[in-house]
Design a protein around this motif. Structure first.
Motif, PDB file in Angstrom:
ATOM      1  N   LEU A 195      -7.533  -3.991 -11.869  1.00  0.00           N
ATOM      2  CA  LEU A 195      -7.106  -2.921 -10.959  1.00  0.00           C
ATOM      3  C   LEU A 195      -7.102  -1.585 -11.683  1.00  0.00           C
ATOM      4  N   TYR A 196      -6.560  -1.567 -12.897  1.00  0.00           N
ATOM      5  CA  TYR A 196      -6.539  -0.327 -13.678  1.00  0.00           C
ATOM      6  C   TYR A 196      -7.952   0.201 -13.919  1.00  0.00           C
ATOM      7  N   ALA A 197      -8.879  -0.705 -14.171  1.00  0.00           N
ATOM      8  CA  ALA A 197     -10.242  -0.306 -14.514  1.00  0.00           C
ATOM      9  C   ALA A 197     -11.071   0.110 -13.294  1.00  0.00           C
ATOM     10  N   THR A 198     -10.790  -0.462 -12.129  1.00  0.00           N
ATOM     11  CA  THR A 198     -11.661  -0.219 -10.971  1.00  0.00           C
ATOM     12  C   THR A 198     -11.088   0.738  -9.940  1.00  0.00           C
TER      13      THR A 198
ATOM     14  N   PHE B 220       0.838  -1.204   0.000  1.00  0.00           N
ATOM     15  CA  PHE B 220       0.000   0.000   0.000  1.00  0.00           C
ATOM     16  C   PHE B 220       0.876   1.257   0.000  1.00  0.00           C
ATOM     17  N   ASN B 221       1.884   1.271   0.869  1.00  0.00           N
ATOM     18  CA  ASN B 221       2.769   2.434   0.976  1.00  0.00           C
ATOM     19  C   ASN B 221       3.535   2.669  -0.319  1.00  0.00           C
ATOM     20  N   SER B 222       3.981   1.601  -0.952  1.00  0.00           N
ATOM     21  CA  SER B 222       4.725   1.738  -2.197  1.00  0.00           C
ATOM     22  C   SER B 222       3.832   2.301  -3.304  1.00  0.00           C
ATOM     23  N   LEU B 223       2.614   1.803  -3.397  1.00  0.00           N
ATOM     24  CA  LEU B 223       1.693   2.300  -4.418  1.00  0.00           C
ATOM     25  C   LEU B 223       1.280   3.743  -4.127  1.00  0.00           C
ATOM     26  N   ALA B 224       1.215   4.091  -2.845  1.00  0.00           N
ATOM     27  CA  ALA B 224       0.841   5.462  -2.454  1.00  0.00           C
ATOM     28  C   ALA B 224       1.905   6.472  -2.864  1.00  0.00           C
ATOM     29  N   PHE B 225       3.099   6.013  -3.174  1.00  0.00           N
ATOM     30  CA  PHE B 225       4.140   6.897  -3.695  1.00  0.00           C
ATOM     31  C   PHE B 225       3.719   7.455  -5.063  1.00  0.00           C
ATOM     32  N   PHE B 226       2.897   6.684  -5.785  1.00  0.00           N
ATOM     33  CA  PHE B 226       2.496   7.062  -7.137  1.00  0.00           C
ATOM     34  C   PHE B 226       1.126   7.750  -7.190  1.00  0.00           C
ATOM     35  N   VAL B 227       0.183   7.255  -6.397  1.00  0.00           N
ATOM     36  CA  VAL B 227      -1.181   7.807  -6.386  1.00  0.00           C
ATOM     37  C   VAL B 227      -1.740   7.684  -4.969  1.00  0.00           C
ATOM     38  N   PRO B 228      -2.763   8.482  -4.639  1.00  0.00           N
ATOM     39  CA  PRO B 228      -3.385   8.336  -3.317  1.00  0.00           C
ATOM     40  C   PRO B 228      -4.001   6.942  -3.147  1.00  0.00           C
ATOM     41  N   VAL B 229      -3.764   6.343  -1.986  1.00  0.00           N
ATOM     42  CA  VAL B 229      -4.307   5.009  -1.696  1.00  0.00           C
ATOM     43  C   VAL B 229      -5.079   5.091  -0.384  1.00  0.00           C
ATOM     44  N   GLY B 230      -6.398   5.242  -0.512  1.00  0.00           N
ATOM     45  CA  GLY B 230      -7.267   5.274   0.660  1.00  0.00           C
ATOM     46  C   GLY B 230      -7.863   3.900   0.913  1.00  0.00           C
ATOM     47  N   GLU B 231      -8.827   3.837   1.808  1.00  0.00           N
ATOM     48  CA  GLU B 231      -9.455   2.554   2.155  1.00  0.00           C
ATOM     49  C   GLU B 231     -10.112   1.871   0.954  1.00  0.00           C
ATOM     50  N   PRO B 232     -10.842   2.597   0.083  1.00  0.00           N
ATOM     51  CA  PRO B 232     -11.441   1.908  -1.075  1.00  0.00           C
ATOM     52  C   PRO B 232     -10.384   1.264  -1.982  1.00  0.00           C
ATOM     53  N   GLU B 233      -9.273   1.982  -2.192  1.00  0.00           N
ATOM     54  CA  GLU B 233      -8.196   1.437  -3.033  1.00  0.00           C
ATOM     55  C   GLU B 233      -7.532   0.244  -2.357  1.00  0.00           C
ATOM     56  N   LYS B 234      -7.341   0.326  -1.039  1.00  0.00           N
ATOM     57  CA  LYS B 234      -6.740  -0.795  -0.302  1.00  0.00           C
ATOM     58  C   LYS B 234      -7.591  -2.053  -0.429  1.00  0.00           C
TER      59      LYS B 234
ATOM     60  N   ASN C  42      -7.463   6.341 -10.276  1.00  0.00           N
ATOM     61  CA  ASN C  42      -6.069   6.616 -10.666  1.00  0.00           C
ATOM     62  C   ASN C  42      -5.276   5.344 -10.966  1.00  0.00           C
ATOM     63  N   GLY C  43      -5.957   4.214 -11.173  1.00  0.00           N
ATOM     64  CA  GLY C  43      -5.267   2.945 -11.429  1.00  0.00           C
ATOM     65  C   GLY C  43      -4.382   2.999 -12.659  1.00  0.00           C
ATOM     66  N   GLU C  44      -4.921   3.516 -13.762  1.00  0.00           N
ATOM     67  CA  GLU C  44      -4.127   3.582 -14.993  1.00  0.00           C
ATOM     68  C   GLU C  44      -2.962   4.561 -14.842  1.00  0.00           C
ATOM     69  N   ARG C  45      -3.188   5.653 -14.134  1.00  0.00           N
ATOM     70  CA  ARG C  45      -2.107   6.616 -13.893  1.00  0.00           C
ATOM     71  C   ARG C  45      -0.993   5.961 -13.082  1.00  0.00           C
ATOM     72  N   MET C  46      -1.370   5.201 -12.057  1.00  0.00           N
ATOM     73  CA  MET C  46      -0.396   4.501 -11.237  1.00  0.00           C
ATOM     74  C   MET C  46       0.429   3.540 -12.098  1.00  0.00           C
ATOM     75  N   GLY C  47      -0.256   2.762 -12.942  1.00  0.00           N
ATOM     76  CA  GLY C  47       0.445   1.828 -13.818  1.00  0.00           C
ATOM     77  C   GLY C  47       1.421   2.524 -14.741  1.00  0.00           C
ATOM     78  N   ARG C  48       0.987   3.658 -15.292  1.00  0.00           N
ATOM     79  CA  ARG C  48       1.873   4.418 -16.190  1.00  0.00           C
ATOM     80  C   ARG C  48       3.100   4.925 -15.451  1.00  0.00           C
ATOM     81  N   LEU C  49       2.904   5.459 -14.247  1.00  0.00           N
ATOM     82  CA  LEU C  49       4.039   5.997 -13.479  1.00  0.00           C
ATOM     83  C   LEU C  49       5.014   4.896 -13.073  1.00  0.00           C
ATOM     84  N   ILE C  50       4.500   3.737 -12.702  1.00  0.00           N
ATOM     85  CA  ILE C  50       5.385   2.612 -12.349  1.00  0.00           C
ATOM     86  C   ILE C  50       6.170   2.176 -13.581  1.00  0.00           C
TER      87      ILE C  50
END
Length: 190
Positions: free
Chosen positions: A112-115, A5-19, A118-126
């Protein structure tokens, strides 16, 4: 899973719904020392996030293994040039230590990207980060001396000398183990 969660939060906000989404799509997997994450010739069907352990990327040419990268704790592991187009891999990835990773399949990553917001943005940044790292490694191999590559490896992964055999480090730097011994001796005299 908190480290993921912390690693992904480096790229996009990761709140409870994303977790919740991440927790349902990633699964924890154990790899024993020497166990493959991916074999050459097979299609890479997963991306992993290493929570504990170490893996190495290597090619086998003329019966000789050529190590070119190490992935360790809090890093993603995959062969993206196989994973993205879903074609056979030209390299292998194996655990150098007993390793725990959170893995996500190709299909679940697309979910994950679809639901995820910011899933697709996270994937692009990674992927941009992976691409830049690959270019830096390639540039280093052509512009730096083996000694400089060894020093850079130690700067970015100072714990590797204690965790893996020197012949893997020598291979990654692009020299034979004997040459690495000479490099290490020269550096110790500085």
């Amino acid at each position: 899973m908190e480290a993921l969660f912390n690693s992904l939060a480096f790229f996009v906000p990761v709140g409870e719904p994303e977790k919740e989404i991440i927790a349902t799509l990633f699964t924890e997997k154990q790899f024993k020392k020497g166990e493959p994450f991916l074999l050459e010739g097979k299609v890479c069907r997963q991306v992993g996030f290493i929570s504990k352990g170490l893996m190495r990327y290597f090619l086998t040419r003329d019966g000789e293994e050529k190590t070119f990268y190490f992935a360790r704790e809090y890093e993603f592991v995959s062969n993206y040039e196989s994973f993205v187009p879903q074609i056979p891999s030209l390299k292998s990835i194996e655990a150098l230590e007993d390793t725990t990773a959170y893995v996500i399949s190709y299909d679940n990553l697309n979910r994950l990207y679809a639901t995820m917001a910011n899933g697709e943005r996270m994937g692009r940044l990674i992927m941009e980060q992976v691409f830049v790292q690959a270019l830096q490694n390639l540039n280093s191999f052509y512009s730096d001396t083996p000694e400089q590559r060894y020093e850079k490896l130690l700067q970015t992964h100072p714990d590797l000398q204690q965790r893996i055999p020197q012949y893997y480090i020598a291979s990654c730097v692009g020299v034979k183990p004997q040459s690495l011994s000479r490099i290490r001796k020269r550096l110790s005299l500085r």
